[in-house]
Design an enzyme around this catalytic site. Structure first.
Site, short mmCIF file in Angstrom:
data_model
loop_
_atom_site.label_atom_id
_atom_site.label_comp_id
_atom_site.label_asym_id
_atom_site.label_seq_id
_atom_site.Cartn_x
_atom_site.Cartn_y
_atom_site.Cartn_z
N HIS A 366 19.59 2.42 -19.87
CA HIS A 366 18.39 1.64 -20.18
C HIS A 366 17.57 2.25 -21.30
O HIS A 366 16.90 1.54 -22.03
CB HIS A 366 17.59 1.39 -18.92
CG HIS A 366 18.21 0.29 -18.12
ND1 HIS A 366 19.00 0.52 -17.03
CD2 HIS A 366 18.22 -1.05 -18.33
CE1 HIS A 366 19.45 -0.64 -16.57
NE2 HIS A 366 18.99 -1.61 -17.35
N ARG A 473 12.66 -8.19 -19.26
CA ARG A 473 12.88 -7.20 -18.18
C ARG A 473 11.52 -6.75 -17.68
O ARG A 473 10.86 -5.95 -18.33
CB ARG A 473 13.66 -6.00 -18.71
CG ARG A 473 15.09 -6.30 -19.14
CD ARG A 473 15.76 -5.03 -19.65
NE ARG A 473 17.20 -5.15 -19.76
CZ ARG A 473 17.86 -5.42 -20.89
NH1 ARG A 473 17.20 -5.63 -22.01
NH2 ARG A 473 19.18 -5.47 -20.90
N ARG A 509 12.64 -11.97 -15.64
CA ARG A 509 13.55 -11.50 -14.58
C ARG A 509 12.75 -10.72 -13.55
O ARG A 509 11.88 -9.93 -13.91
CB ARG A 509 14.65 -10.62 -15.18
CG ARG A 509 15.68 -10.22 -14.13
CD ARG A 509 16.83 -9.48 -14.73
NE ARG A 509 16.42 -8.18 -15.23
CZ ARG A 509 17.26 -7.32 -15.82
NH1 ARG A 509 18.53 -7.66 -15.99
NH2 ARG A 509 16.83 -6.16 -16.24
N GLU A 607 26.50 -10.89 -12.96
CA GLU A 607 26.79 -9.53 -13.43
C GLU A 607 27.55 -8.71 -12.39
O GLU A 607 27.99 -7.60 -12.66
CB GLU A 607 25.50 -8.81 -13.86
CG GLU A 607 24.40 -8.76 -12.82
CD GLU A 607 23.13 -8.09 -13.34
OE1 GLU A 607 23.16 -7.45 -14.39
OE2 GLU A 607 22.10 -8.21 -12.66
N ASN A 630 26.42 -6.26 -19.58
CA ASN A 630 26.37 -4.80 -19.41
C ASN A 630 26.87 -4.40 -18.03
O ASN A 630 27.76 -3.56 -17.88
CB ASN A 630 24.93 -4.28 -19.56
CG ASN A 630 24.31 -4.66 -20.88
OD1 ASN A 630 25.02 -4.96 -21.83
ND2 ASN A 630 23.00 -4.66 -20.94
N ASP A 631 26.28 -5.02 -17.01
CA ASP A 631 26.71 -4.66 -15.67
C ASP A 631 28.05 -5.27 -15.33
O ASP A 631 28.85 -4.65 -14.64
CB ASP A 631 25.65 -5.09 -14.63
CG ASP A 631 24.54 -4.06 -14.55
OD1 ASP A 631 24.87 -2.86 -14.47
OD2 ASP A 631 23.36 -4.44 -14.60
N ARG A 641 28.15 2.73 -16.59
CA ARG A 641 27.64 2.46 -17.94
C ARG A 641 26.86 3.63 -18.53
O ARG A 641 26.57 3.66 -19.72
CB ARG A 641 26.79 1.18 -17.95
CG ARG A 641 25.54 1.27 -17.10
CD ARG A 641 24.94 -0.11 -16.86
NE ARG A 641 23.85 -0.42 -17.77
CZ ARG A 641 23.11 -1.52 -17.69
NH1 ARG A 641 23.36 -2.44 -16.78
NH2 ARG A 641 22.13 -1.74 -18.52
N CYS A 678 23.17 -12.51 -21.84
CA CYS A 678 22.02 -11.68 -22.22
C CYS A 678 22.34 -10.18 -22.25
O CYS A 678 21.46 -9.36 -22.42
CB CYS A 678 20.84 -11.93 -21.30
SG CYS A 678 21.15 -11.44 -19.61
C1 PEP Z 1 23.14 -6.74 -18.05
O1 PEP Z 1 23.48 -6.13 -17.04
O2 PEP Z 1 23.94 -7.15 -18.91
C2 PEP Z 1 21.70 -7.02 -18.30
C3 PEP Z 1 21.33 -7.81 -19.26
O3 PEP Z 1 20.80 -6.40 -17.51
P1 PEP Z 1 20.40 -4.85 -17.58
O4 PEP Z 1 21.02 -4.29 -18.81
O5 PEP Z 1 18.92 -4.79 -17.57
O6 PEP Z 1 21.00 -4.29 -16.33
MG MG Z 2 22.14 -5.86 -15.37
#
Ligand code: PEP
Ligand code: MG
Length: 758
Positions: A366, A473, A509, A607, A630-631, A641, A678
Site C-alpha cells: 500500500h 480508498r 470503498r 478480488e 492487485n489482490d 503482494r 481498479c
Molecule cells: C486491489 O486489490 O486490486 C485493489 C484495488 O485494492 P487494494 O490495492 O486497496 O487492496
Molecule cells: Mg484489494
C-alpha cells in the site's frame, strides 16, 4: 548447535562493516569446528573472480592477493558447482591450485561451501585441517546452514560499502560505482534528494545518528524521558502487585535498578554531549548493553538482553512524545526505512517529499500505491538497505528500474537530472490529451476513473480530466489518525470528495484495513494477515465502526446523489446481504434524525478467486462489480503482494490471471452489470491494452497514470487489443506476454510509456 548458529548470525548482523562481519564468521567457525584454517572468499562483482577476504590459519599477506576464477582451484570448483566439496587429501585433487603466499600446503583436508544469496554465489567459506580426514556429515551440515544464514548478512555488510567494505581490502565492488542498491520498481519516476530515515518506535535498530540542533535541549528531553519511564515503572509495579508473585514483581525493580544504576543513563548523556541526538545516543548505548548480555552463556543472563531492549524502547517512545509532532524534513526528502508504512509516509509534509525507499515490500504494497497516488517514485524490497547509515545522504531513486543510489557520482547525478528534465517535457506532451475524449481509433469509448485516497488526489484527478472516481480508498484517513475518525469527521471528508466530483460518480470503498494496512490504534497480530481479518470481514464484525462509516457516507451524499458504495475482500455471498441490512438500518437511523438519505448502488470487489466461481450469483446480488487485480493476482498465484522474495513471481499479466479476468468480463456482460478494473493492471499501459481487448469499459487508476492510459486508449484499436489478448491467454508465461506487449507499444510509438511498466 542452533544456539551457535543464532548467535553468529546475530553478531554478524550487528557488525559495523564487512571486515568485522568476516572476522566474526571466521573466528566463530574456527573455534566451533576446531579446525586449523577458516577462510572466506568473496566474489568481486566487477571481475567475477573470488578474492580471499579474511582468514585464520593462512598467512595474512595472502588476504586481498589470492584471486581465483570459477575455473580455478578448489574454491572456484565450489562456486562453479554451487555445492559443498569435502576432500580428505586436497593437494591430490586435480583442481588444487597452490598459492605460495598462503602456506596452505600443510593442510590436507578441505571443506568448501558456497555462500548463495538469491541464486547467485556471493562467496565461498572454507575450512581446512592438517590431518587427513573427510569432514563428518554434521560438520558439513553446520557449515552449509551457517553459510545459508549468513548470505543475507554478508550481502548487507557488503552493500554498506564505503565505510569498511570490499574496496578497503583491495577489491572492487558495486559500491565503488556510487553504491547502487537494487530493489523492485514500486512507483514510476526518478528523484534526486536527501535521505530521511523513518523508523517505528519498536525498531531501535533503525534509529539513525543525527547532529542535534541544541545539545542542552537533547539532554533535557532525555532526562525528562528517563524520569517519566521511572514513574511509569513504579506505577506499573504497584498496580500489578496484587496479581503477580513478589518474584515476578521483581522484574520492575530490575528495570528501575538498571535506570537508577550509573551506566546506561550516564553513557547516553556522554554520547549526547559528544554530538549525537538523544534517540541516536540511546540506541548506541542500548545496543552495546544488549550485546554484552546476549553474549553471555548463561541463558538467564542472556535473556536480560530483551529487558534492556524493552527499556530502551520505553525511553524512546517517551522521547518521541517530547519531540516534535510534525516532522521537520529538508526540501527534496527521500523517505527511507526498513518497512515504511503508509502512515509514516503520510507524516512527512508532502511538499518536501520526492521519493520513498523501503527495505521490504513490493510494488503492490500500500505504501507503493500511495506513492503512485502522490506521483512520486518508490523503490521497494531493497534487501541490502542499511537504513541507519543513510540519514542525510544524497540519493537518487529510480522507480522504473528499482535502483537506489547512495552518494551517487557526479556522472550518475547528471544523468538522472537529464532524465528528470526529459520527464518534465514528456509530461507536458501528455497534457495534450487532457481535453481529448478517451476513445480508441476504432471508436470505442473507454471510461477512465481515478483511484484516490487523499484529498490532494482529488484536485489532481479533476485536473487530469477523469470521468469520476472508480475507487476511493477510505482507509487512508483512518491510517493517519490516532483513533477511529468520528461520524462528523468522516461526513466532512466524504462530502469534500463527492461535492468536488458531482455530478460525476464517486465510488467510496468501505474500510479495508487488515492485511498490510494496520491501524496503529487497533493492532491485529496474525500469522497470515492477508488471509485473515481484513476488509469486509472486520467491518461486519464491528457494526459500531461500520455503521458509523455507512451513515457518514449516506449523509455526505444528501443532495448530491453521486455516491456508490464498494465492498472490499468479499468472499461469501451473504456478506452482501449483511451489508444491505446495515445500510437499511443506517438509512432508518438517519430518517429518525430527519435526514432523508438515498440508497446508493452497492458494488462488490472481485478480488478473491472464490467469487469468480460464483460470479453469476454475485452479478445477481450486486449493483456493479469492481475487479481488484492487485489482490486477485496475489490470491490466484499464491504470491504475497508485499514479499520481495517472490516479487518476481507476481505479475498481473500472468495468463492465468487474464483467463480469470475474462470470466468476470463475460459474466458482467451476460448480466448487463457494470464492471470496472481498479487494480494496478488498469494503470499499466500493457495491462490496459489487454483489458480493452477483453472488453472492459471502465478503468480506474492512480492519478499519475491517467494521461498515459488515455494516450494508449487513443492509439490502440480495441480490435487489435482483442487479438493480443487472445494470444496472451494462450501463452506459457507472463514474461512472454510482456514481451509481446512491449513490441506492440513500440509499434504504436508508445515506448516512452513502458519505462513505467515492468
Ligand atoms: C486491489 O486489490 O486490486 C485493489 C484495488 O485494492 P487494494 O490495492 O486497496 O487492496
Ligand atoms: Mg484489494
Amino acid at each position: 548447535m542452533l544456539d551457535i548458529l543464532h548467535r553468529v548470525t546475530r553478531e554478524v548482523n550487528a557488525a559495523p562493516g564487512l571486515r568485522e562481519a568476516l572476522r566474526i564468521i571466521v573466528d566463530r567457525v574456527a573455534d566451533t569446528m576446531s579446525v586449523d584454517v577458516c577462510s572466506v572468499y568473496l566474489r568481486d562483482t566487477k571481475q567475477g573472480d573470488f578474492v580471499l577476504m579474511h582468514t585464520r590459519g593462512l598467512h595474512q599477506e595472502a588476504v586481498g592477493q589470492v584471486r581465483l576464477t570459477t575455473s580455478e582451484g578448489l574454491v572456484g570448483l565450489v562456486a562453479e558447482r554451487e555445492e559443498p566439496i569435502n576432500l580428505e587429501n586436497a593437494p591430490a585433487h586435480s583442481r588444487f591450485l597452490y598459492f605460495p603466499e598462503t602456506g596452505e600446503e600443510r593442510y590436507s583436508s578441505f571443506l568448501g561451501v558456497p555462500v548463495i544469496h538469491y541464486r547467485s554465489v556471493l562467496g565461498v567459506l572454507v575450512v581446512q585441517q592438517s590431518d587427513q580426514r573427510r569432514f563428518e556429515e554434521n560438520e558439513v551440515a553446520f557449515l552449509v546452514t551457517l553459510a545459508a544464514q549468513l548470505a543475507g548478512a554478508i550481502a548487507h555488510a557488503r552493500a554498506s560499502g564505503g565505510i569498511d567494505g570490499f574496496d578497503s581490502l583491495g577489491a572492487s565492488s558495486d559500491a565503488a560505482a556510487g553504491r547502487v542498491l537494487r530493489g523492485l520498481p514500486g512507483a514510476p519516476g526518478v528523484a534526486i534528494g536527501t535521505a530521511v530515515v523513518s523508523y517505528t518506535q519498536a525498531d531501535l535498530n533503525a534509529i539513525p545518528d543525527r547532529c542535534p540542533l541544541d545539545i542542552d535541549l537533547e539532554l533535557e528531553s532525555f532526562q525528562a524521558a528517563v524520569g517519566q519511564v521511572k514513574r511509569e515503572l513504579k506505577e506499573l509495579s504497584e498496580r500489578i502487585a496484587d496479581s503477580v508473585t513478589p518474584d515476578e514483581q521483581m522484574l520492575f525493580d530490575v528495570y528501575l535498578r538498571i535506570l537508577e544504576g550509573d551506566s546506561l543513563v550516564r553513557e547516553t548523556i556522554e554520547r549526547i554531549r559528544a554530538g549525537n541526538w538523544a534517540p541516536g545516543a540511546l540506541r548506541q548505548v542500548i545496543l552495546e548493553h544488549v550485546k554484552v548480555f546476549e553474549d553471555m552463556e548463561d541463558p538467564y543472563l542472556s535473556e536480560r538482553a530483551s529487558d534492556i531492549r524493552d527499556l530502551g524502547r520505553r525511553i524512546l517512545s517517551r522521547l518521541r512524545d517530547e519531540g516534535e509532532q510534525v516532522r521537520q524534513v529538508p526540501d527534496h526528502s527521500v523517505l527511507v526505512g526498513h518497512e515504511v508504512s503508509a502512515s509514516q509516509l503520510a507524516e512527512i509534509p508532502q511538499e518536501n517529499l520526492v521519493a520513498v525507499v523501503s527495505a521490504t515490500g513490493s510494488r503492490n504494497s500500500h505504501v507503493a500505491i500511495l506513492a503512485r497516488a502522490l506521483g512520486i517514485p518508490a523503490v521497494m524490497g531493497v534487501d541490502d538497505l542499511r537504513v541507519r547509515q543513510l540519514e542525510g545522504c544524497k540519493t537518487v531513486v529510480d522507480g522504473y528500474s528499482g535502483r537506489f543510489y547512495v552518494d551517487p557520482s557526479t556522472t550518475i547525478e547528471q544523468e538522472y537530472q537529464r532524465l528528470l528534465d526529459d520527464e518534465a517535457e514528456f509530461t507536458q506532451g501528455l497534457e495534450a490529451v487532457k481535453e481529448k475524449p478517451s476513445v480508441s481509433p476504432d471508436g470505442r469509448h473507454i471510461s477512465l476513473y481515478a483511484n484516490t485516497g487523499l484529498i490532494s488526489d482529488i484536485n489532481l484527478s479533476i485536473a487530469a480530466g477523469c470521468e469520476g472516481i472508480g475507487l476511493h480508498r477510505t482507509e487512508f484517513p483512518f491510517l493517519i489518525r490516532d483513533r477511529f475518525p468520528g461520524e462528523e469527521d468522516q461526513v466532512r471528508l466524504y462530502r469534500q470528495v463527492l461535492e468536488q466530483f458531482s455530478p460525476r460518480p464517486v465510488v467510496l470503498r468501505t474500510l479495508d484495513v487488515g492485511g498490510d494496512k494496520s491501524l496503529p490504534y487497533f493492532p491485529i497480530h496474525e500469522e497470515n494477515p492477508f488471509l485473515g481479518w481484513r476488509g469486509i470481514r472486520l467491518t461486519l464484525d464491528h457494526p459500531e465502526i461500520f455503521l458509523t462509516q455507512l451513515r457518514a457516507m449516506l449523509r455526505a451524499d444528501v443532495g448530491l446523489n453521486n455516491l456508490q458504495i464498494l465492498l472490499p475482500m468479499v468472499s461469501r455471498l451473504e456478506e452482501i446481504g449483511d451489508v444491505r441490512e446495515l445500510l437499511a438500518r443506517a438509512k432508518e437511523e438517519l430518517a429518525e434524525d430527519g435526514i432523508e438519505a438515498r440508497t446508493p448502488p452497492l458494488g462488490v470487489m472481485i478480488e478473491v478467486p472464490a467469487t469468480i466461481y460464483q460470479i453469476d450469483r454475485y452479478c445477481d446480488q450486486a449493483d456493479f462489480l469492481s475487479l481488484g487485480s492487485n489482490d486477485l493476482t496475489q490470491y490466484l498465484l499464491a504470491v504475497d503482494r508485499n514479499n520481495s522474495r517472490v516479487a518476481n513471481l507476481y505479475d498481473e499479466l500472468h495468463p492465468a490471471v487474464l483467463a480469470a479476468v475474462r470470466e468476470v468480463v463475460w459474466a458482467a456482460r451476460r448480466h448487463g452489470k457494470r464492471l470496472t478494473v481498479c487494480g494496478g493492471m488498469a494503470g499499466d499501459p500493457a495491462g490496459a491494452i489487454l483489458l480493452m481487448g477483453l472488453g472492459v469499459q471502465g478503468l480506474s487508476m492512480s492519478v499519475s497514470s491517467l494521461l498515459r492510459i488515455k494516450w494508449v486508449v487513443r492509439r490502440v484499436p480495441v480490435s487489435r487489443a482483442a487479438e493480443l489478448v487472445n494470444r496472451a491467454i494462450e501463452m506459457d508465461s507472463p514474461e512472454e506476454v510482456r514481451r509481446m506487449l512491449r513490441r506492440t507499444l513500440e509499434e504504436y510509438e508508445l515506448g516512452g510509456l513502458i519505462r513505467a511498466g515492468k
